[in-house]
Design a protein around this motif. Structure first.
Motif, PDB file in Angstrom:
ATOM      1  N   ASP A  60       0.533  -1.121   0.104  1.00 45.61           N
ATOM      2  CA  ASP A  60      -0.035  -0.061   0.032  1.00 45.61           C
ATOM      3  C   ASP A  60       0.947   1.419   0.049  1.00 45.61           C
ATOM      4  O   ASP A  60       2.068   1.032  -0.048  1.00 45.61           O
ATOM      5  N   ALA A  61       0.276   2.220  -0.291  1.00 47.75           N
ATOM      6  CA  ALA A  61       0.992   3.694  -0.263  1.00 47.75           C
ATOM      7  C   ALA A  61       2.057   4.035   0.732  1.00 47.75           C
ATOM      8  O   ALA A  61       2.974   4.294   0.672  1.00 47.75           O
ATOM      9  N   LEU A  79       2.289  -0.906  -6.759  1.00 46.85           N
ATOM     10  CA  LEU A  79       1.376   0.085  -5.589  1.00 46.85           C
ATOM     11  C   LEU A  79      -0.253  -0.724  -5.713  1.00 46.85           C
ATOM     12  O   LEU A  79      -0.720  -0.933  -6.794  1.00 46.85           O
ATOM     13  N   SER A  81      -3.266   0.307  -5.071  1.00 48.85           N
ATOM     14  CA  SER A  81      -4.017   1.684  -4.988  1.00 48.85           C
ATOM     15  C   SER A  81      -5.324   1.819  -4.428  1.00 48.85           C
ATOM     16  O   SER A  81      -6.061   0.914  -4.955  1.00 48.85           O
ATOM     17  N   SER A  85      -2.817   9.127  -4.805  1.00 45.75           N
ATOM     18  CA  SER A  85      -1.629   9.766  -3.723  1.00 45.75           C
ATOM     19  C   SER A  85      -0.300  10.174  -4.153  1.00 45.75           C
ATOM     20  O   SER A  85      -0.289  10.048  -5.618  1.00 45.75           O
ATOM     21  N   SER A  88       0.979   7.631  -6.229  1.00 49.14           N
ATOM     22  CA  SER A  88       0.366   7.098  -7.498  1.00 49.14           C
ATOM     23  C   SER A  88       0.625   8.006  -8.592  1.00 49.14           C
ATOM     24  O   SER A  88       0.406   7.818  -9.706  1.00 49.14           O
ATOM     25  N   CYS A  93       5.281   5.202 -11.863  1.00 45.63           N
ATOM     26  CA  CYS A  93       4.455   4.403 -10.958  1.00 45.63           C
ATOM     27  C   CYS A  93       3.778   3.139 -11.463  1.00 45.63           C
ATOM     28  O   CYS A  93       2.894   3.443 -12.411  1.00 45.63           O
ATOM     29  N   SER A  95       1.020   0.443 -10.686  1.00 47.85           N
ATOM     30  CA  SER A  95      -0.187   0.406  -9.626  1.00 47.85           C
ATOM     31  C   SER A  95      -1.240  -0.490 -10.222  1.00 47.85           C
ATOM     32  O   SER A  95      -1.529  -0.834 -11.524  1.00 47.85           O
ATOM     33  N   LYS A  98      -6.276  -2.084  -5.381  1.00 47.03           N
ATOM     34  CA  LYS A  98      -6.236  -2.727  -4.061  1.00 47.03           C
ATOM     35  C   LYS A  98      -7.246  -3.655  -3.896  1.00 47.03           C
ATOM     36  O   LYS A  98      -6.988  -5.138  -3.565  1.00 47.03           O
TER      37      LYS A  98
END
Length: 385
Positions: A60-61, A79, A81, A85, A88, A93, A95, A98
């Motif tokens: 996570d971030a 990531l 996401s 963020s 992100s 990045c 991602s 989540k």
């Protein structure tokens, strides 16, 4: 056999981590990924500083930012996401949402690992560690410890095999969920004998006897109810079984459940286990029997005793907060304790032995303490539960 990729999962919410790990182990993804999970930033950063090089870090971030803020990452990362963020929005990045169906999420992870060459990395550079759980008397809770340890190591993301060498297999109380494997352990023992008697020394094949034990979250053999067959297992039989499990290079740890009077089976475990966990109770009989047992081993086989002593750790089960009885030998010391669970005194559901939050937490702590300290294998976990 495909060699699993090594993936680090760094997510602060343990309620997210545990279901994901359970799904990995109960699905085909278990053969593609070896997952080491963290729910605490400090543990995650310590692991990344330890020199271990996973194929992919997924997090996570907050967890990823703590790691990436210390300099350029040398390991690919992904990531998880939950919306915009600082991370992100960073250029380059990589991602993924989540929250999405687990098969879809794990497919993405496997794909990213393949890009980094993950499936080409050897999981174990050395021999698979064998952890023998032993006790000088029955009723010490040895099997409860062995099964909980196998389960907790599995929850950590390790590939574990639980081998029960008791005359009467305690794990039979916990249905494995396998179908059509009844009597398979008897056939395996026949193959063990035949392999040793064959002039061509045919290699023992165990793959088709292995089952996934869903209650224990690890692999095992289907329990046998033929006490005579198991009692007749020799040192060579047991050694060949252990060697075959080790040589398949499929497991991070083999947890062996023994019994005090298992004779030749115990002898093989004493010779081959990299770590021996002795289970004691804080009462006169337990301490006395443990001392006599070790005295006799030292008298009859000084060389084996010396080796066993170096590989032994002593733990007190059903500990109530203070040790009343002294240890029977001067060269013994307590390396860990596990708590007394009052509700087990009138246990009417066997599955509760594997689901006590307090006991599971303490077994997990013990795994980390004993296995990291032994140098046999590293065990890393977030410990955020």
């Amino acid at each position: 056999m495909m060699i699993p990729a090594r993936l680090v999962l760094a997510v602060q919410d343990s309620r997210y981590v545990e279901p994901l790990l359970n799904y990995v182990h109960e699905s085909s993804y278990g053969s593609a990924l070896q997952v080491t999970a963290f729910t605490r930033v400090e543990s995650f950063l310590h692991y990344m500083d330890s020199g271990e090089t996973p194929n992919l870090v997924v997090g996570d971030a907050d967890m990823l930012e703590s790691w990436l803020s210390r300099g350029k990452a040398s390991v690919p990362w992904l990531l998880l996401s939950e919306g915009p963020s600082a991370l992100s929005l960073m250029e380059g990045c990589d991602s993924t949402p989540k929250y999405q169906p687990l098969p879809q999420l794990l497919d993405i992870m496997v794909t990213r690992c393949r890009r980094s060459g993950g499936t080409l990395e050897k999981l174990n550079s050395g021999s698979t560690p064998v952890i023998g759980i032993v006790s000088s008397l029955g009723g010490s809770g040895k099997s409860t410890i062995a099964m909980n340890m196998a389960k907790q190591l599995g929850v950590l993301g390790l590939r574990v095999f639980y081998l029960n060498l008791e005359s009467v297999n305690s794990s039979a109380l916990f249905p494995s969920g396998s179908v059509g494997m009844e009597g398979s352990f008897s056939r395996l023992l026949y193959d063990v004998k035949a392999s040793q008697e064959s002039a061509s020394e045919t290699e023992l094949s165990i793959a088709h006897y292995i089952i996934r034990h869903h209650g224990l979250k690890c692999d095992s053999f289907e329990p046998s109810f033929n006490v005579k067959e198991i009692s007749e297992m020799t040192v060579d039989d047991t050694s060949l079984l252990l060697t075959s499990l080790i040589s398949c290079h499929h497991y991070d740890a083999i947890v062996v459940d023994t019994e005090g009077d298992s004779g030749e089976r115990l002898q093989a475990v004493l010779e081959q286990a990299g770590l021996l966990i002795w289970v004691l109770l804080d009462d006169l009989i337990s301490m006395h029997k443990s001392g006599v047992w070790l005295d006799q081993l030292e008298l009859k086989s000084p060389a084996l005793f010396g080796s066993v002593r170096k590989r032994s750790r002593f733990i007190v089960n059903r500990y109530t907060g203070q040790l009343v009885n002294g240890l029977p030998r001067k060269d013994m010391s307590i390396d860990g304790v596990l708590p007394y669970i009052p509700s087990w005194k009138q246990l009417h559901r066997e599955d509760l032995l594997l689901s006590s939050p307090i006991y599971q937490r303490e077994v997990l702590k013990l795994c980390q303490q004993l296995l990291e300290g032994s140098g046999i294998m590293p065990v890393h976990a977030g410990g955020g539960k």
